[in-house]
Design a protein around this motif. Sequence first.
Motif, PDB file in Angstrom:
ATOM      1  N   PRO A  39       0.825  -1.218   0.000  1.00  0.00           N
ATOM      2  CA  PRO A  39       0.000   0.000   0.000  1.00  0.00           C
ATOM      3  C   PRO A  39       0.860   1.270   0.000  1.00  0.00           C
ATOM      4  O   PRO A  39       0.525   2.241  -0.688  1.00  0.00           O
ATOM      5  CB  PRO A  39      -0.807  -0.125   1.292  1.00  0.00           C
ATOM      6  CG  PRO A  39      -0.910  -1.598   1.525  1.00  0.00           C
ATOM      7  CD  PRO A  39       0.381  -2.167   1.043  1.00  0.00           C
ATOM      8  N   LEU A  40       1.974   1.233   0.722  1.00  0.00           N
ATOM      9  CA  LEU A  40       2.862   2.394   0.770  1.00  0.00           C
ATOM     10  C   LEU A  40       3.400   2.741  -0.620  1.00  0.00           C
ATOM     11  O   LEU A  40       3.383   3.904  -1.051  1.00  0.00           O
ATOM     12  CB  LEU A  40       4.031   2.086   1.724  1.00  0.00           C
ATOM     13  CG  LEU A  40       4.472   3.225   2.642  1.00  0.00           C
ATOM     14  CD1 LEU A  40       3.317   3.700   3.520  1.00  0.00           C
ATOM     15  CD2 LEU A  40       5.653   2.773   3.509  1.00  0.00           C
ATOM     16  N   GLU A  41       3.852   1.709  -1.326  1.00  0.00           N
ATOM     17  CA  GLU A  41       4.367   1.932  -2.688  1.00  0.00           C
ATOM     18  C   GLU A  41       3.272   2.449  -3.613  1.00  0.00           C
ATOM     19  O   GLU A  41       3.486   3.359  -4.418  1.00  0.00           O
ATOM     20  CB  GLU A  41       4.906   0.614  -3.276  1.00  0.00           C
ATOM     21  CG  GLU A  41       6.235   0.155  -2.698  1.00  0.00           C
ATOM     22  CD  GLU A  41       6.559  -1.298  -3.073  1.00  0.00           C
ATOM     23  OE1 GLU A  41       7.404  -1.899  -2.389  1.00  0.00           O
ATOM     24  OE2 GLU A  41       5.952  -1.839  -4.036  1.00  0.00           O
ATOM     25  N   ALA A  42       2.086   1.861  -3.495  1.00  0.00           N
ATOM     26  CA  ALA A  42       0.984   2.262  -4.373  1.00  0.00           C
ATOM     27  C   ALA A  42       0.565   3.707  -4.089  1.00  0.00           C
ATOM     28  O   ALA A  42       0.342   4.497  -5.010  1.00  0.00           O
ATOM     29  CB  ALA A  42      -0.204   1.313  -4.195  1.00  0.00           C
ATOM     30  N   LYS A  43       0.498   4.051  -2.811  1.00  0.00           N
ATOM     31  CA  LYS A  43       0.110   5.424  -2.456  1.00  0.00           C
ATOM     32  C   LYS A  43       1.134   6.433  -2.953  1.00  0.00           C
ATOM     33  O   LYS A  43       0.787   7.524  -3.418  1.00  0.00           O
ATOM     34  CB  LYS A  43      -0.070   5.552  -0.944  1.00  0.00           C
ATOM     35  CG  LYS A  43      -1.402   4.980  -0.480  1.00  0.00           C
ATOM     36  CD  LYS A  43      -1.563   5.032   1.033  1.00  0.00           C
ATOM     37  CE  LYS A  43      -2.821   4.274   1.430  1.00  0.00           C
ATOM     38  NZ  LYS A  43      -2.902   3.991   2.867  1.00  0.00           N
ATOM     39  N   ALA A  44       2.427   6.050  -2.860  1.00  0.00           N
ATOM     40  CA  ALA A  44       3.488   6.947  -3.334  1.00  0.00           C
ATOM     41  C   ALA A  44       3.366   7.141  -4.840  1.00  0.00           C
ATOM     42  O   ALA A  44       3.518   8.252  -5.362  1.00  0.00           O
ATOM     43  CB  ALA A  44       4.855   6.368  -2.971  1.00  0.00           C
ATOM     44  N   LYS A  45       3.078   6.074  -5.537  1.00  0.00           N
ATOM     45  CA  LYS A  45       2.938   6.146  -6.992  1.00  0.00           C
ATOM     46  C   LYS A  45       1.769   7.040  -7.384  1.00  0.00           C
ATOM     47  O   LYS A  45       1.871   7.872  -8.296  1.00  0.00           O
ATOM     48  CB  LYS A  45       2.724   4.720  -7.547  1.00  0.00           C
ATOM     49  CG  LYS A  45       2.691   4.629  -9.035  1.00  0.00           C
ATOM     50  CD  LYS A  45       4.092   4.785  -9.640  1.00  0.00           C
ATOM     51  CE  LYS A  45       3.979   4.999 -11.150  1.00  0.00           C
ATOM     52  NZ  LYS A  45       5.295   5.247 -11.755  1.00  0.00           N
ATOM     53  N   ILE A  46       0.668   6.878  -6.680  1.00  0.00           N
ATOM     54  CA  ILE A  46      -0.504   7.697  -7.003  1.00  0.00           C
ATOM     55  C   ILE A  46      -0.255   9.168  -6.661  1.00  0.00           C
ATOM     56  O   ILE A  46      -0.603  10.060  -7.435  1.00  0.00           O
ATOM     57  CB  ILE A  46      -1.763   7.139  -6.318  1.00  0.00           C
ATOM     58  CG1 ILE A  46      -2.199   5.888  -7.090  1.00  0.00           C
ATOM     59  CG2 ILE A  46      -2.901   8.150  -6.298  1.00  0.00           C
ATOM     60  CD1 ILE A  46      -3.212   5.036  -6.416  1.00  0.00           C
ATOM     61  N   ALA A  47       0.417   9.396  -5.533  1.00  0.00           N
ATOM     62  CA  ALA A  47       0.742  10.784  -5.158  1.00  0.00           C
ATOM     63  C   ALA A  47       1.601  11.434  -6.252  1.00  0.00           C
ATOM     64  O   ALA A  47       1.365  12.588  -6.641  1.00  0.00           O
ATOM     65  CB  ALA A  47       1.476  10.802  -3.823  1.00  0.00           C
ATOM     66  N   GLU A  48       2.552  10.667  -6.779  1.00  0.00           N
ATOM     67  CA  GLU A  48       3.428  11.165  -7.853  1.00  0.00           C
ATOM     68  C   GLU A  48       2.601  11.469  -9.114  1.00  0.00           C
ATOM     69  O   GLU A  48       2.774  12.488  -9.770  1.00  0.00           O
ATOM     70  CB  GLU A  48       4.482  10.071  -8.124  1.00  0.00           C
ATOM     71  CG  GLU A  48       5.417  10.282  -9.278  1.00  0.00           C
ATOM     72  CD  GLU A  48       6.113   8.936  -9.653  1.00  0.00           C
ATOM     73  OE1 GLU A  48       6.579   8.231  -8.724  1.00  0.00           O
ATOM     74  OE2 GLU A  48       6.132   8.609 -10.860  1.00  0.00           O
ATOM     75  N   GLN A  49       1.643  10.590  -9.415  1.00  0.00           N
ATOM     76  CA  GLN A  49       0.794  10.768 -10.593  1.00  0.00           C
ATOM     77  C   GLN A  49      -0.142  11.983 -10.457  1.00  0.00           C
ATOM     78  O   GLN A  49      -0.483  12.619 -11.435  1.00  0.00           O
ATOM     79  CB  GLN A  49      -0.066   9.508 -10.778  1.00  0.00           C
ATOM     80  CG  GLN A  49       0.690   8.279 -11.232  1.00  0.00           C
ATOM     81  CD  GLN A  49       0.524   8.052 -12.725  1.00  0.00           C
ATOM     82  OE1 GLN A  49      -0.558   8.184 -13.272  1.00  0.00           O
ATOM     83  NE2 GLN A  49       1.625   7.727 -13.388  1.00  0.00           N
ATOM     84  N   CYS A  50      -0.557  12.247  -9.221  1.00  0.00           N
ATOM     85  CA  CYS A  50      -1.552  13.311  -9.006  1.00  0.00           C
ATOM     86  C   CYS A  50      -0.920  14.689  -8.836  1.00  0.00           C
ATOM     87  O   CYS A  50      -1.606  15.705  -8.955  1.00  0.00           O
ATOM     88  CB  CYS A  50      -2.381  13.021  -7.752  1.00  0.00           C
ATOM     89  SG  CYS A  50      -3.418  11.569  -7.912  1.00  0.00           S
ATOM     90  N   LYS A  51       0.366  14.699  -8.533  1.00  0.00           N
ATOM     91  CA  LYS A  51       1.054  15.939  -8.162  1.00  0.00           C
ATOM     92  C   LYS A  51       0.786  17.069  -9.146  1.00  0.00           C
ATOM     93  O   LYS A  51       0.469  18.191  -8.750  1.00  0.00           O
ATOM     94  CB  LYS A  51       2.557  15.665  -8.072  1.00  0.00           C
ATOM     95  CG  LYS A  51       3.292  16.588  -7.124  1.00  0.00           C
ATOM     96  CD  LYS A  51       4.703  16.072  -6.901  1.00  0.00           C
ATOM     97  CE  LYS A  51       5.651  17.127  -6.378  1.00  0.00           C
ATOM     98  NZ  LYS A  51       5.121  18.020  -5.380  1.00  0.00           N
ATOM     99  N   LYS A  52       0.875  16.759 -10.437  1.00  0.00           N
ATOM    100  CA  LYS A  52       0.732  17.842 -11.412  1.00  0.00           C
ATOM    101  C   LYS A  52      -0.698  18.383 -11.486  1.00  0.00           C
ATOM    102  O   LYS A  52      -0.966  19.361 -12.174  1.00  0.00           O
ATOM    103  CB  LYS A  52       1.240  17.401 -12.772  1.00  0.00           C
ATOM    104  CG  LYS A  52       0.458  16.326 -13.481  1.00  0.00           C
ATOM    105  CD  LYS A  52       1.272  15.851 -14.690  1.00  0.00           C
ATOM    106  CE  LYS A  52       0.559  16.057 -15.997  1.00  0.00           C
ATOM    107  NZ  LYS A  52       0.792  14.897 -16.913  1.00  0.00           N
ATOM    108  N   TYR A  53      -1.625  17.733 -10.782  1.00  0.00           N
ATOM    109  CA  TYR A  53      -3.007  18.247 -10.786  1.00  0.00           C
ATOM    110  C   TYR A  53      -3.398  18.915  -9.477  1.00  0.00           C
ATOM    111  O   TYR A  53      -4.565  19.197  -9.233  1.00  0.00           O
ATOM    112  CB  TYR A  53      -3.987  17.122 -11.156  1.00  0.00           C
ATOM    113  CG  TYR A  53      -3.688  16.586 -12.531  1.00  0.00           C
ATOM    114  CD1 TYR A  53      -3.938  17.368 -13.657  1.00  0.00           C
ATOM    115  CD2 TYR A  53      -3.107  15.337 -12.710  1.00  0.00           C
ATOM    116  CE1 TYR A  53      -3.621  16.919 -14.933  1.00  0.00           C
ATOM    117  CE2 TYR A  53      -2.791  14.868 -13.983  1.00  0.00           C
ATOM    118  CZ  TYR A  53      -3.052  15.662 -15.083  1.00  0.00           C
ATOM    119  OH  TYR A  53      -2.736  15.213 -16.336  1.00  0.00           O
TER     120      TYR A  53
END
Length: 372
Positions: free
Chosen positions: A112-126
């Motif tokens: 879950p930690l890795e997945a959340k980090a990935k999503i946070a990275e994906q969402c950052k530009k929005y």
Amino acid sequence: NDSIYDYIIVGAGLFGAVFTQQAVKAGKKCLIIDKRRQIGGNLYTENIDSINVHKYGAHIFHTSNREIWNYINQFADFNNFINSPLANYNGKLYNLPFNMNTFYQLWGTQTPLEAKAKIAEQCKKYDYITHPANLEEHALKMCGDDIYNTFIKGYTEKQWGRRATELPSFIIKRIPLRFVYNNNYFNDTYQGIPVGGYTPIIESMIKGAEVQINTDYFENKTYFDSLAPKMIFTGRIDEFFDFKFGKLEYRSLHFEHERLEINDFQGNAVVNYNEFDVPFTRIIEHKHFEFGTQPFTIVSKEFPNEYSKDSEPYYPVNDERNHTILGKYKELAKAYGNISFGGRLAQYAYFDMDDTIEAALEVARKEFKFIK
Ligand code: UDP
């Protein structure tokens, strides 16, 4: 008065059937009519060589409302089917709803930690989107580019026939992000498929009422209006008022049903096709709803299209224009104290089955002051 019935119910779908069941129980004399050749509205299932085919699209019952769950269980035994659709994108399969399995398949993330980090990275530009104004902004802010472009944009735009920037975000609320390995599409407490399909439920609900199928209310409006002092109308509200404020738009579907002489086509009840260029949105394999073991199978491809007078209305189109028109019809409807407008078409609402039952019981409660 000299009316023959206490109530006339226009439309033998779920709303009409639930109301009728309550009315009959209250000792009322009811006539329920439907223009189709069969009852059940879009819930209608047809038993074809022992497979119950969801003729108007997959219906999976789910609710968190225990009263509604108890209510529907009076009319059928429900099995323990859990909806776990797959998404096919570019020939690759993914689990839905968006959960740890999906993230693993997309990015290889395992915790879950890795997945959340990935999503946070994906969402950052929005981050700059503070108040999402439409479905696209909402989805990008919530899940970022990969999920949006793989699973949401194409599917949504072909289902609704409109740009994701022109659609409201509530349409998509039922697919949140989930950080456990759990492919249950719904979050509800209760879920299942009625053993034997939905048609027997409707039949048993309207038992005790007079039923006329193949009967179009609008072809004989004055006559039907004269039969009872009160009416439940579940057709299109714009049609009821003769389109005087304009037509409401609906999305429609058409299905290609096919029997295949193999025992299993896709190994799952529902597979979504998420690319825009594939013209259908999903393939349903009906036997899996009831864990069928027949040596053959029946599959249905679901194609979205715009509603016209030769098709059936399925989904209300929730945009500004339609809401403005709807408001006018609703205002007008208030003057018709002897008519209750109910269900997906008359309320122009994207109801699930449990919402429909709840709304119908609410009308019945007002009429009869009891519920069972
Ligand atoms: N949706 C999506 N991708 C999917 C499934 C659903 O983007 O793979 C979105 C889409 O906007 C769709 C909405 O969720 O219009 C509701 O879809 P669902 O299939 O749950 O609704 P149903 O047609 O079964 O009521």
